[in-house]
Design an enzyme around this catalytic site. Structure first.
Site, PDB file in Angstrom:
ATOM      1  N   GLY A   3     -10.016  10.883  -2.281  1.00  0.00           N
ATOM      2  CA  GLY A   3     -10.958  11.695  -1.508  1.00  0.00           C
ATOM      3  C   GLY A   3     -11.833  10.841  -0.601  1.00  0.00           C
ATOM      4  O   GLY A   3     -11.488   9.712  -0.279  1.00  0.00           O
ATOM      5  N   GLY A  34      -1.455   3.186   2.485  1.00  0.00           N
ATOM      6  CA  GLY A  34      -1.957   2.385   3.603  1.00  0.00           C
ATOM      7  C   GLY A  34      -1.876   0.901   3.280  1.00  0.00           C
ATOM      8  O   GLY A  34      -2.113   0.476   2.150  1.00  0.00           O
ATOM      9  N   GLU A  35      -1.558   0.111   4.306  1.00  0.00           N
ATOM     10  CA  GLU A  35      -1.413  -1.338   4.119  1.00  0.00           C
ATOM     11  C   GLU A  35      -2.740  -2.047   3.871  1.00  0.00           C
ATOM     12  O   GLU A  35      -2.740  -3.222   3.526  1.00  0.00           O
ATOM     13  CB  GLU A  35      -0.752  -1.955   5.358  1.00  0.00           C
ATOM     14  CG  GLU A  35       0.734  -2.029   5.241  1.00  0.00           C
ATOM     15  CD  GLU A  35       1.378  -2.827   6.359  1.00  0.00           C
ATOM     16  OE1 GLU A  35       2.607  -2.815   6.430  1.00  0.00           O
ATOM     17  OE2 GLU A  35       0.651  -3.439   7.173  1.00  0.00           O
ATOM     18  N   ASP A  82      -9.944   8.933   8.877  1.00  0.00           N
ATOM     19  CA  ASP A  82      -8.724   9.003   9.683  1.00  0.00           C
ATOM     20  C   ASP A  82      -7.592   8.129   9.131  1.00  0.00           C
ATOM     21  O   ASP A  82      -6.423   8.372   9.441  1.00  0.00           O
ATOM     22  CB  ASP A  82      -9.015   8.665  11.143  1.00  0.00           C
ATOM     23  CG  ASP A  82      -7.891   9.167  12.032  1.00  0.00           C
ATOM     24  OD1 ASP A  82      -7.564  10.381  11.946  1.00  0.00           O
ATOM     25  OD2 ASP A  82      -7.269   8.349  12.745  1.00  0.00           O
ATOM     26  N   GLN A 120      -9.316   3.265 -13.021  1.00  0.00           N
ATOM     27  CA  GLN A 120      -9.146   2.087 -12.174  1.00  0.00           C
ATOM     28  C   GLN A 120     -10.469   1.458 -11.741  1.00  0.00           C
ATOM     29  O   GLN A 120     -10.488   0.529 -10.932  1.00  0.00           O
ATOM     30  CB  GLN A 120      -8.276   2.417 -10.958  1.00  0.00           C
ATOM     31  CG  GLN A 120      -8.929   3.304  -9.913  1.00  0.00           C
ATOM     32  CD  GLN A 120      -7.921   3.695  -8.833  1.00  0.00           C
ATOM     33  OE1 GLN A 120      -7.050   4.527  -9.051  1.00  0.00           O
ATOM     34  NE2 GLN A 120      -8.031   3.099  -7.648  1.00  0.00           N
ATOM     35  N   GLN A 141      -2.013  -3.341  -3.750  1.00  0.00           N
ATOM     36  CA  GLN A 141      -1.738  -2.067  -4.438  1.00  0.00           C
ATOM     37  C   GLN A 141      -0.305  -1.590  -4.153  1.00  0.00           C
ATOM     38  O   GLN A 141       0.393  -1.098  -5.041  1.00  0.00           O
ATOM     39  CB  GLN A 141      -2.745  -1.016  -3.983  1.00  0.00           C
ATOM     40  CG  GLN A 141      -2.436   0.381  -4.472  1.00  0.00           C
ATOM     41  CD  GLN A 141      -3.578   1.355  -4.227  1.00  0.00           C
ATOM     42  OE1 GLN A 141      -4.503   1.410  -4.985  1.00  0.00           O
ATOM     43  NE2 GLN A 141      -3.500   2.136  -3.144  1.00  0.00           N
ATOM     44  N   ARG A 190     -15.366   3.322   1.452  1.00  0.00           N
ATOM     45  CA  ARG A 190     -16.563   2.547   1.119  1.00  0.00           C
ATOM     46  C   ARG A 190     -17.426   2.232   2.332  1.00  0.00           C
ATOM     47  O   ARG A 190     -18.596   1.882   2.171  1.00  0.00           O
ATOM     48  CB  ARG A 190     -16.174   1.231   0.450  1.00  0.00           C
ATOM     49  CG  ARG A 190     -15.602   1.409  -0.926  1.00  0.00           C
ATOM     50  CD  ARG A 190     -14.991   0.114  -1.430  1.00  0.00           C
ATOM     51  NE  ARG A 190     -14.157   0.391  -2.596  1.00  0.00           N
ATOM     52  CZ  ARG A 190     -14.593   0.405  -3.839  1.00  0.00           C
ATOM     53  NH1 ARG A 190     -15.845   0.143  -4.100  1.00  0.00           N
ATOM     54  NH2 ARG A 190     -13.785   0.673  -4.832  1.00  0.00           N
ATOM     55  N   HIS A 197      -6.703   8.034   5.994  1.00  0.00           N
ATOM     56  CA  HIS A 197      -5.937   8.948   5.137  1.00  0.00           C
ATOM     57  C   HIS A 197      -5.140   9.934   5.988  1.00  0.00           C
ATOM     58  O   HIS A 197      -3.981  10.239   5.695  1.00  0.00           O
ATOM     59  CB  HIS A 197      -6.880   9.752   4.237  1.00  0.00           C
ATOM     60  CG  HIS A 197      -7.643   8.925   3.253  1.00  0.00           C
ATOM     61  ND1 HIS A 197      -9.003   8.722   3.352  1.00  0.00           N
ATOM     62  CD2 HIS A 197      -7.230   8.251   2.153  1.00  0.00           C
ATOM     63  CE1 HIS A 197      -9.395   7.964   2.345  1.00  0.00           C
ATOM     64  NE2 HIS A 197      -8.359   7.661   1.607  1.00  0.00           N
ATOM     65  N   ASP A 201      -4.553  -1.626   1.450  1.00  0.00           N
ATOM     66  CA  ASP A 201      -4.457  -1.975   0.026  1.00  0.00           C
ATOM     67  C   ASP A 201      -3.095  -2.615  -0.220  1.00  0.00           C
ATOM     68  O   ASP A 201      -2.223  -2.043  -0.885  1.00  0.00           O
ATOM     69  CB  ASP A 201      -4.651  -0.716  -0.829  1.00  0.00           C
ATOM     70  CG  ASP A 201      -6.026  -0.119  -0.616  1.00  0.00           C
ATOM     71  OD1 ASP A 201      -7.004  -0.794  -0.934  1.00  0.00           O
ATOM     72  OD2 ASP A 201      -6.123   1.010  -0.102  1.00  0.00           O
TER      73      ASP A 201
HETATM   74  O1  PAF Z   1      -5.796   3.854  -2.892  1.00  0.00           O
HETATM   75  C1  PAF Z   1      -6.351   4.752  -3.551  1.00  0.00           C
HETATM   76  O2  PAF Z   1      -7.079   5.584  -3.023  1.00  0.00           O
HETATM   77  C2  PAF Z   1      -6.109   4.798  -5.057  1.00  0.00           C
HETATM   78  O3  PAF Z   1      -6.005   3.525  -5.594  1.00  0.00           O
HETATM   79  C3  PAF Z   1      -4.910   5.676  -5.450  1.00  0.00           C
HETATM   80  C4  PAF Z   1      -3.602   5.097  -4.907  1.00  0.00           C
HETATM   81  C5  PAF Z   1      -5.099   7.079  -4.928  1.00  0.00           C
HETATM   82  C6  PAF Z   1      -4.774   5.745  -6.972  1.00  0.00           C
HETATM   83  O4  PAF Z   1      -5.911   6.297  -7.560  1.00  0.00           O
END
Ligand code: PAF
Length: 299
Positions: A39, A155-156, A43, A69, A161, A195, A45, A158
């Site tokens: 959430g 998205g790159e 842009d 997390q 991730q 953030r 997302h 992260d």
């Molecule tokens: O990148 C994020 O927003 C989170 O780490 C994700 C992938 C939604 C997992 O909670």
């Protein structure tokens, strides 16, 4: 004048309701894309939603602020929550389904499973946020299994991730295609992030803009042959001078597997950094020596 009618976005909060809708889509032979989020949408997302809409028949966006997390309870407590705006933005973007489970739907009483990914989750953010990637891998695995999506869009920004999620999906034989989408940036280059709205201290927003500028310059210097150690030391000093309170890490890694690099090895590499402006933690990364090998990869 004829208006294009966008079908109304549906919102569900349970696994059962999600599965029922997806089952119907699959019976109709439709492909399903998933954009997992926490959430506080921006842009960046929406660019993932747009990428998903370009190639998939139906697009699900999940919104779940995943307690598992967060290594720091105050970070979880202050994580921005903007449900109404998020829902509006997703509907306008053409999302078909918003999946917003509650914490007890995701982690019912008695839940006690955790997925721990190996080497790609170690170092970088993994070293500074204990348990973070276990939480990410676990919730993303659940989202993949709950949604049965054919493809998932990340998205790159992260970057680590994406590696963690790809390893998890490959190792657990989850049949899903992972699509890595380029980082969306503000005008001064700052990577879009939920953030960023917490950069409210005087001058903090300007200070944050120093990160992409310093990374881009450093990547260019490394690519031109300057010794990696020298460039990294100068870049650290530059960021601290620009007002960063702390640099958590600034490292060169091999793009394909995140192996640490003290010098370029001729293969595509990434420069990755995390640092703090005031109390706000920012991460970013840029390619060195060519484009990422992560694009549109099947797990
Ligand atoms: O990148 C994020 O927003 C989170 O780490 C994700 C992938 C939604 C997992 O909670």
């Amino acid at each position: 004048m004829l208006k294009t009618l966008t079908p109304e976005m549906r919102t569900v909060h349970t696994v059962e309701a999600l599965r029922r809708i997806v089952r119907g889509w699959k019976q109709d032979g439709l492909t399903v894309g998933l954009v997992p989020t926490m959430g506080a949408l921006h842009d960046g997302h929406l660019s993932l939603v747009r990428a998903a809409l370009r190639t998939m028949d139906r697009v699900i966006v999940s919104i779940f602020v995943n307690p598992m997390q967060f290594d720091n309870p105050s970070d979880l407590g202050t994580y921005p929550r903007t449900e109404d705006e998020d829902s509006q933005m997703l509907a306008e973007a053409g999302t078909h389904l918003l999946y917003a489970p509650t914490a007890t739907e995701m982690y019912p009483p008695g839940f006690s499973t955790s997925i721990s990914v190996g080497s790609v989750a170690e170092g970088l953010c993994g070293a500074h946020r204990p348990g973070h990637f276990d939480g990410v891998a676990t919730v993303v695995c659940k989202l993949f299994l709950q949604s049965q999506a054919d493809a998932a869009f990340f998205g790159e920004k992260d970057f680590q991730q994406i590696h963690v999620v790809r390893r998890m999906a490959t190792d657990l034989d989850i049949p899903i295609r992972l699509v890595a989408c380029p980082t969306r940036r503000e005008e001064d280059g700052l990577a879009m992030s939920s953030r960023n709205r917490r950069l409210t201290g005087t001058g903090d927003r300007d200070r944050a803009g120093a990160l992409p500028a310093a990374l881009t310059d450093a990547a260019r210097e490394i690519a031109s042959g300057r010794p990696v150690g020298t460039v990294l030391a100068a870049t650290r000093a530059r960021l601290l001078k620009a007002g960063f309170a702390e640099i958590e890490y600034l490292e060169l890694r091999r793009d394909a597997d995140l192996a640490p690099l003290s010098e370029r090895d001729g293969q595509p590499a990434r420069l990755l950094a995390a640092g703090r402006v005031g109390t706000v933690r920012l991460i970013d990364n840029v390619p060195v020596d060519g484009p990422s090998g992560l694009d549109d990869r099947t797990a």
